[in-house]
Design a protein around this motif. Sequence first.
Motif, short mmCIF file in Angstrom:
data_model
loop_
_atom_site.label_atom_id
_atom_site.label_comp_id
_atom_site.label_asym_id
_atom_site.label_seq_id
_atom_site.Cartn_x
_atom_site.Cartn_y
_atom_site.Cartn_z
N ILE A 32 -25.39 -43.30 -8.19
CA ILE A 32 -25.07 -42.14 -7.92
C ILE A 32 -24.00 -42.31 -6.78
CG2 ILE A 32 -25.75 -39.79 -6.94
CD1 ILE A 32 -28.48 -40.51 -8.32
N GLY A 33 -24.29 -42.95 -5.82
CA GLY A 33 -23.52 -42.92 -4.63
C GLY A 33 -22.06 -43.53 -4.79
N LEU A 48 -25.89 -36.32 -12.17
CA LEU A 48 -24.72 -35.56 -12.48
C LEU A 48 -24.27 -34.38 -11.54
CD1 LEU A 48 -24.10 -36.17 -16.39
CD2 LEU A 48 -23.23 -37.55 -14.33
N ILE A 49 -25.49 -33.61 -11.33
CA ILE A 49 -25.31 -32.38 -10.64
C ILE A 49 -25.11 -32.79 -9.15
CG2 ILE A 49 -26.28 -30.21 -9.53
CD1 ILE A 49 -28.28 -30.36 -12.16
N ALA A 50 -25.71 -33.81 -8.68
CA ALA A 50 -25.61 -34.19 -7.27
C ALA A 50 -24.34 -34.57 -7.14
CB ALA A 50 -26.70 -35.21 -6.97
N SER A 51 -23.83 -35.72 -7.73
CA SER A 51 -22.52 -36.39 -7.49
C SER A 51 -21.52 -35.28 -7.68
CB SER A 51 -22.20 -37.40 -8.50
OG SER A 51 -22.45 -36.99 -9.78
N SER A 52 -21.55 -34.29 -8.80
CA SER A 52 -20.74 -33.35 -8.74
C SER A 52 -20.50 -32.38 -7.45
CB SER A 52 -20.82 -32.20 -9.93
OG SER A 52 -20.38 -31.31 -10.17
N ILE A 53 -21.65 -31.83 -6.77
CA ILE A 53 -21.69 -31.02 -5.93
C ILE A 53 -21.13 -31.80 -4.48
CG2 ILE A 53 -22.97 -29.81 -4.01
CD1 ILE A 53 -24.74 -28.82 -6.55
N LEU A 98 -33.39 -33.29 -6.31
CA LEU A 98 -32.03 -33.27 -6.19
C LEU A 98 -31.75 -32.79 -4.71
CD1 LEU A 98 -29.24 -32.35 -7.34
CD2 LEU A 98 -30.04 -29.85 -7.51
N ALA A 99 -32.40 -32.26 -3.84
CA ALA A 99 -31.91 -32.10 -2.61
C ALA A 99 -32.00 -33.33 -1.85
CB ALA A 99 -32.92 -31.23 -1.98
N THR A 100 -33.02 -34.34 -2.13
CA THR A 100 -33.08 -35.58 -1.40
C THR A 100 -31.82 -36.36 -1.88
OG1 THR A 100 -35.47 -35.44 -1.62
CG2 THR A 100 -34.67 -37.66 -0.95
N THR A 101 -31.49 -36.29 -3.19
CA THR A 101 -30.42 -37.29 -3.61
C THR A 101 -28.94 -36.74 -2.88
OG1 THR A 101 -31.41 -37.42 -5.81
CG2 THR A 101 -29.14 -37.92 -5.66
#
Length: 430
Positions: free
Chosen positions: A61-62, A185-190, A223-226
């Motif tokens: 993800i990073g 995908l949500i985490a990396s998008s935001i 999601l928040a932690t990611t």
Amino acid sequence: MANDPRHDAVEVIGTKRDRGELTDDQIDWVVDAYTRGEVADEQMSALAMAILLNGMTRREIGRWTAAMIASGERLDFSSLSRPTADKHSTGGVGDKITLPLAPLVASCGVAVPQLSGRGLGHTGGTLDKLESIPGWRATLTNGDLLAQLESVGAVVCAAGDGLAPADKKLYALRDVTGTVPAIPLIASSIMSKKIAEGTGALVLDVKVGTGAFMQTADDARELATTMVALGQDAGVHTVALLTDMSTPLGLSAGNAVEVRESVEVLAGGGPADVVELTLALAREMLAGAGRSDLDPAEKLADGSAMDVWRKMIAAQGGDPDAPLPSARETHVVTAPATGTLTRLDALAVGVAAWRLGAGRARKEDIVQAGAGVVWHARPGDTVREGEPLFTLHTDDADRFARAVEALENGYDVGDASSYDPVPLVIDRVS
Ligand code: URA
């Protein structure tokens, strides 16, 4: 990296399909090749679905986030005389918080560069709401953005095309391939957009409940932690609040109706939940920017936040004194019984506002500035049979029937003892 002989899209898709881990090299290549059009939409949609089904490690993800940042420009606010802090909400119904929050934090001496999007589906977009103010424009050059941050302290504007273009292309693809709700995908998008934007501190408002992407607190926490880890790894002071979105925020959902409510908050009034969340997020933003000594409640009470709001709107061509547009038609839904409003469902209200014309089904749709839903009671309030419960606003009266239908199972009136209040701020992740 063009035509890199070490990779091809089918091999990358196969790795993720078979639950393997993508290498850094595979990720850099596929994000770059997709942005340049070398990897086709159908190949990226297969990969997005494999990611949705099989997930990604923190390292993947990073790296994916870094590759999306590298696809475009990075803004630099280091020349500003004050620190910067931004807020991102994962999207909810009646979520007008950015409107009072940005000027409030700016009135405390912390600059707020809020690069926003337009709404799609039942959650409203901040730019759509502000565009209901006569004259206000969402598009600024990077130079205008920097100048307004220095002179006014707050900017809410459209994110330019240069910021994370890989995300722009991928998000549009996910939207039509059922691959939006994948946490990696949500985490990396935001986070790719927020890190590229260059804010020093970031507060994430991760919504939980029927009106949100994340329906459970466990998913929202993941999601928040990611996202918090991605922000901190990139040197952005990042915290997240998990907040309730089973009930819509405030007393209105739409565009001009939400601006009206935000101005009430800036004038020292407004619904208690909107004030509570605005202050909670402001305190986090100020702490992230090293100004936890300041009390934002004072700036709401003494009119300083309102002063910044007026300057912020005027700097982008808007007239803060102009009457806000009203819809041509209204329709009142009355309470079916006397009792306590024990439930008001965020999704039902969001869909009703959307059907009235406040939101769009496709990117190219035009929203109605005056459309929306105003409710006259919040869960826990007493309602009386035959008295107004909702007022629906639209320019097209033929939209009322479908909006009323959306609300039909969206609320309960019952005994006060069956009302189970949910806290607005559910958790904090740092
Ligand atoms: N908002 C974004 O910017 N990206 C997502 O993937 C979901 C919500």
